[in-house]
Scaffold this motif. Structure first.
Motif, short mmCIF file in Angstrom:
data_model
loop_
_atom_site.label_atom_id
_atom_site.label_comp_id
_atom_site.label_asym_id
_atom_site.label_seq_id
_atom_site.Cartn_x
_atom_site.Cartn_y
_atom_site.Cartn_z
N UNK A 282 0.92 -1.15 0.14
CA UNK A 282 0.09 -0.06 0.18
C UNK A 282 0.94 1.12 0.06
N UNK A 283 0.51 2.28 -0.71
CA UNK A 283 1.21 3.36 -0.90
C UNK A 283 0.77 4.55 0.38
N UNK A 284 0.03 3.98 1.33
CA UNK A 284 -0.53 5.12 2.42
C UNK A 284 0.76 5.70 3.14
N UNK A 285 1.23 6.53 3.27
CA UNK A 285 2.19 7.39 3.93
C UNK A 285 1.76 7.19 5.49
N UNK A 286 0.59 7.19 5.88
CA UNK A 286 0.33 7.17 7.14
C UNK A 286 0.66 5.89 7.91
N UNK A 287 0.84 4.76 7.19
CA UNK A 287 0.97 3.62 7.73
C UNK A 287 2.63 3.02 7.67
N UNK A 288 3.46 4.02 7.45
CA UNK A 288 4.80 3.86 7.81
C UNK A 288 4.94 3.51 9.24
N UNK A 289 5.82 2.34 9.55
CA UNK A 289 6.21 2.20 10.86
C UNK A 289 7.30 1.26 10.85
N UNK A 290 7.92 1.27 11.85
CA UNK A 290 9.22 0.55 12.26
C UNK A 290 8.96 -1.02 12.46
N UNK A 291 9.44 -1.88 11.73
CA UNK A 291 9.39 -3.24 11.93
C UNK A 291 10.61 -3.77 12.54
N UNK A 292 10.48 -4.24 13.64
CA UNK A 292 11.79 -4.90 14.44
C UNK A 292 11.96 -6.02 13.88
N UNK A 293 11.22 -6.97 13.61
CA UNK A 293 11.79 -8.26 13.00
C UNK A 293 12.43 -8.14 11.73
N UNK A 294 12.08 -7.06 10.93
CA UNK A 294 12.76 -6.65 9.52
C UNK A 294 14.16 -5.92 10.03
N UNK A 295 14.30 -5.30 10.91
CA UNK A 295 15.70 -4.77 11.35
C UNK A 295 16.58 -5.65 11.73
N UNK A 296 15.95 -6.54 12.67
CA UNK A 296 16.77 -7.88 13.33
C UNK A 296 17.36 -8.51 12.14
N UNK A 297 16.52 -8.95 11.27
CA UNK A 297 17.06 -9.76 10.22
C UNK A 297 18.09 -9.11 9.14
N UNK A 298 17.89 -7.95 9.00
CA UNK A 298 18.82 -6.81 8.29
C UNK A 298 20.28 -6.90 9.01
N UNK A 299 20.14 -6.69 10.44
CA UNK A 299 21.42 -6.71 11.13
C UNK A 299 22.13 -7.94 11.27
N UNK A 300 21.29 -9.11 11.22
CA UNK A 300 21.91 -10.48 11.13
C UNK A 300 22.77 -10.50 9.82
N UNK A 301 22.13 -10.32 8.84
CA UNK A 301 23.02 -10.31 7.53
C UNK A 301 24.04 -9.26 7.49
#
Length: 111
Positions: A60-79
């Motif tokens: 969705x292109x709704x700018x109001x729904x932008x949020x920080x996803x902790x799981x996504x950040x943890x996966x990125x940090x792991x890699x």
């Protein structure tokens, strides 16, 4: 090959050139083998990371729904913490887990 199980160094270390050329007899050929294997590992890592992050994709292109996803950040940090593909390739080469051949050398020997 599961690149996560290989115990490669986390940082770059100096390499002895005589050890690198033992298997091939040529440092440049060894470097090309390592480069090609590192590219394969890098592609595998990128594909796996993309698949894992695809689960969190928002279509969705709704700018109001932008949020920080902790799981996504943890996966990125792991890699990001994994050893670099070049270091993994060096470790595989050192432990003789990379199969390589040079068809040009084989053709010359057969003549």
């Amino acid at each position: 090959m599961d690149f996560k199980k290989i115990k490669a160094e986390g940082t770059t270390v100096p390499r002895d050139l005589s050890i690198l050329e033992e298997q091939t007899g040529n440092v440049y050929e060894t470097v090309m083998i390592l480069a090609k294997r590192a590219n394969q590992i890098s592609s595998e890592m990128k594909e796996e990371l993309s698949q894992k992050l695809q689960e969190f994709a928002s279509y969705s292109d709704n700018l109001e729904e932008v949020f920080e996803n902790r799981e996504q950040i943890e996966i990125s940090k792991y890699y990001e913490r994994l050893p670099k593909p070049t270091l993994i390739a060096c470790e595989e080469y050192k432990s003789k887990q990379i199969y390589h051949r040079n068809p040009a050398k084989e053709n010359r020997k057969g003549i």
